[in-house]
Design a protein around this motif. Structure first.
Motif, PDB file in Angstrom:
ATOM      1  N   ASP A   1       0.696  -1.058  -0.222  1.00  0.00           N
ATOM      2  CA  ASP A   1       0.054   0.018  -0.436  1.00  0.00           C
ATOM      3  C   ASP A   1       0.975   0.816  -0.447  1.00  0.00           C
ATOM      4  N   LEU A   2       2.212   1.395   0.834  1.00  0.00           N
ATOM      5  CA  LEU A   2       2.659   2.134   0.345  1.00  0.00           C
ATOM      6  C   LEU A   2       4.075   2.415  -0.581  1.00  0.00           C
ATOM      7  N   ILE A   3       4.129   1.787  -1.201  1.00  0.00           N
ATOM      8  CA  ILE A   3       4.749   1.861  -2.149  1.00  0.00           C
ATOM      9  C   ILE A   3       3.556   2.789  -3.589  1.00  0.00           C
ATOM     10  N   LYS A   4       2.845   1.766  -3.176  1.00  0.00           N
ATOM     11  CA  LYS A   4       1.349   2.480  -4.532  1.00  0.00           C
ATOM     12  C   LYS A   4       0.695   4.196  -3.639  1.00  0.00           C
ATOM     13  N   ALA A   5       1.546   4.278  -2.625  1.00  0.00           N
ATOM     14  CA  ALA A   5       1.000   5.734  -1.931  1.00  0.00           C
ATOM     15  C   ALA A   5       1.452   6.922  -3.275  1.00  0.00           C
ATOM     16  N   VAL A   6       0.631   7.828  -3.199  1.00  0.00           N
ATOM     17  CA  VAL A   6       1.595   8.898  -4.548  1.00  0.00           C
ATOM     18  C   VAL A   6       1.085  10.253  -3.784  1.00  0.00           C
ATOM     19  N   SER A   7       0.184  10.142  -3.067  1.00  0.00           N
ATOM     20  CA  SER A   7       0.313  11.671  -1.774  1.00  0.00           C
ATOM     21  C   SER A   7       0.228  11.460  -1.142  1.00  0.00           C
ATOM     22  N   ALA A   8      -0.201  12.520   0.323  1.00  0.00           N
ATOM     23  CA  ALA A   8      -0.329  12.671   1.411  1.00  0.00           C
ATOM     24  C   ALA A   8      -1.587  12.941   1.998  1.00  0.00           C
ATOM     25  N   ASN A   9      -2.702  12.623   1.190  1.00  0.00           N
ATOM     26  CA  ASN A   9      -3.742  12.287   1.091  1.00  0.00           C
ATOM     27  C   ASN A   9      -4.068  10.674   1.394  1.00  0.00           C
ATOM     28  N   TYR A  10      -3.574  10.616   0.604  1.00  0.00           N
ATOM     29  CA  TYR A  10      -3.493   8.483   1.090  1.00  0.00           C
ATOM     30  C   TYR A  10      -3.573   7.605   2.231  1.00  0.00           C
ATOM     31  N   LEU A  11      -2.489   8.437   2.765  1.00  0.00           N
ATOM     32  CA  LEU A  11      -1.738   7.809   4.078  1.00  0.00           C
ATOM     33  C   LEU A  11      -2.695   8.763   5.434  1.00  0.00           C
ATOM     34  N   PRO A  12      -3.270   7.645   6.718  1.00  0.00           N
ATOM     35  CA  PRO A  12      -3.489   8.789   7.843  1.00  0.00           C
ATOM     36  C   PRO A  12      -2.056   9.034   8.474  1.00  0.00           C
ATOM     37  N   GLN A  13      -1.900  10.234   8.508  1.00  0.00           N
ATOM     38  CA  GLN A  13      -0.214  10.610   8.948  1.00  0.00           C
ATOM     39  C   GLN A  13      -0.177  10.426  10.849  1.00  0.00           C
ATOM     40  N   ASP A  14      -1.548  10.693  10.831  1.00  0.00           N
ATOM     41  CA  ASP A  14      -1.647  10.282  12.248  1.00  0.00           C
ATOM     42  C   ASP A  14      -1.655   9.391  12.494  1.00  0.00           C
TER      43      ASP A  14
ATOM     44  N   GLU B   1      11.165   2.618  -7.389  1.00  0.00           N
ATOM     45  CA  GLU B   1       9.481   2.115  -7.814  1.00  0.00           C
ATOM     46  C   GLU B   1       9.494   1.708  -6.480  1.00  0.00           C
ATOM     47  N   TYR B   2      10.179   0.481  -6.552  1.00  0.00           N
ATOM     48  CA  TYR B   2       9.665  -0.097  -5.045  1.00  0.00           C
ATOM     49  C   TYR B   2       9.911   0.310  -3.516  1.00  0.00           C
ATOM     50  N   ARG B   3      10.415   1.305  -3.038  1.00  0.00           N
ATOM     51  CA  ARG B   3      11.752   1.636  -2.573  1.00  0.00           C
ATOM     52  C   ARG B   3      10.868   2.530  -0.720  1.00  0.00           C
ATOM     53  N   VAL B   4      10.842   2.243   0.435  1.00  0.00           N
ATOM     54  CA  VAL B   4      10.209   3.554   0.939  1.00  0.00           C
ATOM     55  C   VAL B   4      11.328   4.049   1.981  1.00  0.00           C
ATOM     56  N   ILE B   5      11.046   4.701   2.358  1.00  0.00           N
ATOM     57  CA  ILE B   5      12.288   5.172   2.762  1.00  0.00           C
ATOM     58  C   ILE B   5      11.863   4.998   4.632  1.00  0.00           C
ATOM     59  N   VAL B   6      12.594   4.755   5.191  1.00  0.00           N
ATOM     60  CA  VAL B   6      11.951   4.642   7.200  1.00  0.00           C
ATOM     61  C   VAL B   6      13.207   4.513   7.139  1.00  0.00           C
ATOM     62  N   GLU B   7      13.235   5.900   8.321  1.00  0.00           N
ATOM     63  CA  GLU B   7      13.940   6.899   9.020  1.00  0.00           C
ATOM     64  C   GLU B   7      14.171   7.367  10.073  1.00  0.00           C
ATOM     65  N   VAL B   8      15.249   6.646  10.393  1.00  0.00           N
ATOM     66  CA  VAL B   8      15.644   6.352  11.990  1.00  0.00           C
ATOM     67  C   VAL B   8      16.648   8.164  12.115  1.00  0.00           C
ATOM     68  N   THR B   9      15.520   8.887  12.898  1.00  0.00           N
ATOM     69  CA  THR B   9      16.257  10.061  13.747  1.00  0.00           C
ATOM     70  C   THR B   9      17.006  10.053  14.771  1.00  0.00           C
ATOM     71  N   PRO B  10      17.501  11.665  14.590  1.00  0.00           N
ATOM     72  CA  PRO B  10      19.114  11.984  15.958  1.00  0.00           C
ATOM     73  C   PRO B  10      18.070  11.403  17.376  1.00  0.00           C
ATOM     74  N   ARG B  11      16.988  12.334  17.288  1.00  0.00           N
ATOM     75  CA  ARG B  11      16.102  12.132  18.293  1.00  0.00           C
ATOM     76  C   ARG B  11      15.991  10.365  18.986  1.00  0.00           C
ATOM     77  N   LEU B  12      15.491   9.704  17.933  1.00  0.00           N
ATOM     78  CA  LEU B  12      15.435   7.964  18.281  1.00  0.00           C
ATOM     79  C   LEU B  12      16.691   7.632  18.570  1.00  0.00           C
ATOM     80  N   ARG B  13      17.447   7.682  17.872  1.00  0.00           N
ATOM     81  CA  ARG B  13      19.145   7.538  17.990  1.00  0.00           C
ATOM     82  C   ARG B  13      19.445   7.319  19.588  1.00  0.00           C
ATOM     83  N   ALA B  14      19.604   9.033  19.930  1.00  0.00           N
ATOM     84  CA  ALA B  14      19.186   9.320  21.061  1.00  0.00           C
ATOM     85  C   ALA B  14      18.851   8.683  22.238  1.00  0.00           C
TER      86      ALA B  14
END
Length: 177
Positions: A70-83, A129-142
């Motif tokens: 589903d995330l690979i197919k997402a084309v806009s923020a409207n598609y995802l419940p960002q909360d 076209e298949y990649r979803v980027i997962v991020e580890v932020t500096p806050r989480l790393r700390a």
């Protein structure tokens, strides 16, 4: 290449609210808050608040039925419940340091930059076209470092690259990229 960003955590669930109080982190000698170095009149001001979430999702925050596909197919923020948060399973194609960004007060120090984990469906489907980027932020790393756990980019690369992984965290469509 579209960039779908999900700020994900590989941690157990801890109850928390969605409201973010100002969380100041000293990044390379600069006090960097939730909005990073962005000003309120800039688009990234709100995006940075989403990207810099540091509270873990509660069980009631999870969206049901959203898959990596589903995330690979997402084309806009409207598609995802960002909360909302999700749990995904995929193959880790690559792990690398993120760029210099306003969310991290434009630091160039690798310790205070994001780690990008490129999650794909499997080892045969690794194109952009298949990649979803997962991020580890500096806050989480700390947060993890305070628990004695090394989530540096290099350690995550050695641990995750080329393996199947189950990732848990907040959704975020990074329209800035």
């Amino acid at each position: 290449m579209k960039k779908l960003l999900a700020v994900f955590f590989l941690l157990p669930f801890i109850s928390c609210g969605q409201q973010q109080e100002e969380n100041i982190v000293n990044m390379d000698g600069v006090d960097c808050g939730i909005h990073g170095s962005s000003s309120p009149d800039r688009k990234e001001y709100v995006l940075n608040e989403y990207k810099n979430r540091y509270k873990l999702p509660a069980q009631t925050d999870f969206a049901v039925g959203i898959s990596l596909s589903d995330l690979i197919k997402a084309v806009s923020a409207n598609y995802l419940p960002q909360d909302s948060a999700v749990i995904l399973t995929g193959y880790v194609f690559n792990v690398k340091m993120g760029g210099v960004e306003s969310c991290n007060c434009k630091t160039k120090d690798p310790v205070y930059r994001d780690t990008h984990i490129e999650l794909v469906p499997d080892a045969e489907h690794t194109g952009p076209e298949y990649r979803v980027i997962v991020e580890v932020t500096p806050r989480l790393r700390a947060m993890m470092a305070a628990k004695g756990i090394d989530w540096s980019t290099e350690t995550l690369k050695q641990t995750l690259k080329g393996h199947k992984a189950r990732i848990t965290g907040w959704l975020f469509f990074d329209s800035e990229h």
